[in-house]
Design a protein around this motif. Structure first.
Motif, short mmCIF file in Angstrom:
data_model
loop_
_atom_site.label_atom_id
_atom_site.label_comp_id
_atom_site.label_asym_id
_atom_site.label_seq_id
_atom_site.Cartn_x
_atom_site.Cartn_y
_atom_site.Cartn_z
N HIS A 141 0.85 -1.19 0.00
CA HIS A 141 0.00 0.00 0.00
C HIS A 141 0.88 1.24 0.00
O HIS A 141 1.85 1.34 0.76
CB HIS A 141 -0.88 -0.02 1.25
N THR A 142 0.56 2.22 -0.85
CA THR A 142 1.38 3.43 -0.94
C THR A 142 0.58 4.71 -0.70
O THR A 142 1.16 5.78 -0.63
CB THR A 142 2.05 3.51 -2.32
N GLY A 143 -0.73 4.62 -0.58
CA GLY A 143 -1.54 5.82 -0.43
C GLY A 143 -1.59 6.31 1.01
O GLY A 143 -0.84 5.87 1.88
N ALA A 144 -2.52 7.24 1.25
CA ALA A 144 -2.70 7.79 2.59
C ALA A 144 -3.21 6.71 3.54
O ALA A 144 -3.91 5.78 3.13
CB ALA A 144 -3.68 8.96 2.54
N LEU A 145 -2.84 6.85 4.79
CA LEU A 145 -3.30 5.92 5.81
C LEU A 145 -3.82 6.74 6.99
O LEU A 145 -3.13 6.97 7.97
CB LEU A 145 -2.18 4.98 6.25
N LYS A 146 -5.08 7.17 6.85
CA LYS A 146 -5.68 7.99 7.90
C LYS A 146 -6.32 7.14 8.99
O LYS A 146 -6.27 7.48 10.16
CB LYS A 146 -6.72 8.93 7.30
N THR A 147 -6.93 6.02 8.58
CA THR A 147 -7.61 5.15 9.55
C THR A 147 -7.34 3.70 9.22
O THR A 147 -7.25 3.31 8.06
CB THR A 147 -9.13 5.38 9.54
N PHE A 154 3.33 5.51 11.65
CA PHE A 154 2.23 6.35 11.15
C PHE A 154 1.56 7.06 12.33
O PHE A 154 0.43 6.74 12.71
CB PHE A 154 1.21 5.48 10.41
N GLU A 199 0.06 9.78 12.82
CA GLU A 199 -1.20 10.50 12.62
C GLU A 199 -2.37 9.57 12.28
O GLU A 199 -3.52 10.01 12.18
CB GLU A 199 -1.04 11.53 11.49
N THR A 200 -2.09 8.29 12.11
CA THR A 200 -3.13 7.34 11.74
C THR A 200 -3.99 6.98 12.94
O THR A 200 -3.48 6.72 14.04
CB THR A 200 -2.51 6.06 11.16
N ASP A 245 -9.23 3.08 5.65
CA ASP A 245 -8.26 2.86 4.57
C ASP A 245 -7.87 1.39 4.50
O ASP A 245 -7.75 0.83 3.41
CB ASP A 245 -7.02 3.73 4.79
#
Length: 350
Positions: free
Chosen positions: A35-41, A67, A69-70, A114
């Protein structure tokens, strides 16, 4: 075959049949790249026993480090594990599937994660259903024949690998690697009673070994007679007895019977037990969560295990000095006192 084994076999066959049906209905494409995208949740399905919960903490720690901020959302399947994690600062939200329906339905219908991670490496009815109900862009599982076509990414790791390393396998999907020595588990902090605090401040724990007389099931208990034989074999050794609240009477009986035992206040949670284990020279315990608590505090352990390969490999002591005494049968009570005495003597000599 007794009734318990028959029921267990029926449940296993049902879970496998359900998985086969879902595999045909879902048929998700399998991703090979991380996985390379954003990881918010991220949503994690937590297993139902204390030992499994403790062995999940290395992943939580690693996720928060890589991470920060996740938001980590933990889905639990009983009140006990929800309470175990409710003071863990690495977790943003706990959704108790069977205890708080409002929070649970908000988690599955009002939010899209995510990533979702199923921590079980075998088919489970609750975990399979929740893997599909909880909305997520990517679903990650541990590779086995009943998970294929249900997840976007499958962690390829040997079935007999330590569970802590299996859980940290999620990091490979996120493009990170975690060295084994960084996968030491921890205990979320809990309130500590005044009696335990005072006991920890004394010098009686210096050079003491601990024995945990409690276990998670009847086949994992060692007999009181064997514990007495073991204790009497070390007349010069200070010994602390640990137990769950259910075995408090047996703890008090040993403390009264054996003069080398130092009476200790009962612990009210695993964190209190862990603070005592941290100060011990050595812990002797059946195959139960206390093995993994020893790992949290780098305390050497002598573990009493039944003859089951998956327990000896997947749930063995992790990142600590240890010895394993294995029963000739599936039951810990068939281990002789002399075998445990010899193992402890060797550990003490080291």
């Amino acid at each position: 075959m007794n009734r318990g084994k028959k029921d267990w076999k029926k449940k296993r066959l049902f879970r496998q049949a359900l998985a086969r049906i879902l595999q045909k209905l879902v048929n998700k494409p399998l991703l090979s790249a991380p996985h390379t995208g954003a990881l918010k949740t991220i949503a994690i399905l937590a297993q139902e026993k204390y030992g499994d919960a403790i062995l999940l903490t290395p992943l939580l720690k690693s996720l928060k480090k890589e991470f920060p901020e996740t938001e980590i959302h933990l889905f639990t399947f009983n009140k006990t594990i929800a309470e175990f994690f409710n003071t863990d600062s690495n977790i943003a939200v706990i959704h108790n599937v069977k205890g708080n329906p409002i929070s649970y339905f908000k988690g599955i219908f009002c939010q899209k994660f995510d990533v979702l991670f199923n921590t079980k490496d075998h088919p489970s009815t609750s975990f399979l259903i929740n893997s599909l109900l909880i909305r997520a862009r990517y679903r990650v599982g541990i590779d086995n024949e009943f998970h294929r076509n249900l997840y976007n990414y499958l962690i390829d790791i040997d079935y007999h690998s330590p569970v802590a390393l299996k859980n940290c396998g999620l990091m490979t999907f996120l493009g990170k690697s975690v060295a084994q020595e960084l996968c030491r588990p921890y205990l979320p902090p809990k309130p500590v009673s005044e009696k335990i605090t005072q006991f920890l401040e004394t010098s009686v724990l210096e050079g003491a070994i601990g024995i945990n007389i409690s276990a998670g099931g009847p086949t994992r208990y060692w007999t009181e007679q064997n514990w007495e034989i073991f204790i009497n074999a070390f007349p010069e050794q200070k010994i602390i007895v640990l137990s769950s609240p259910d075995d408090l009477e047996a703890k008090r009986k040993l403390e009264h019977t054996c003069s080398t035992i130092i009476a200790s206040p009962p612990t009210t949670n695993l964190y209190e037990a862990g603070l005592i284990v941290e100060k011990l020279l050595l812990l002797v315990t059946p195959d139960t969560a206390m093995v993994h608590i020893a790992s949290c505090f780098n305390t050497p352990v002598v573990g009493l295990f039944g003859k089951a390969r998956q327990d000896l490999s997947r749930f063995k002591p992790f990142l600590i000095d240890y010895a394993m005494v294995v029963s000739p049968t599936q039951s810990v009570h068939d281990i002789t006192a002399n075998n445990v005495i010899d193992a402890v003597k060797k550990q003490l000599q080291r």
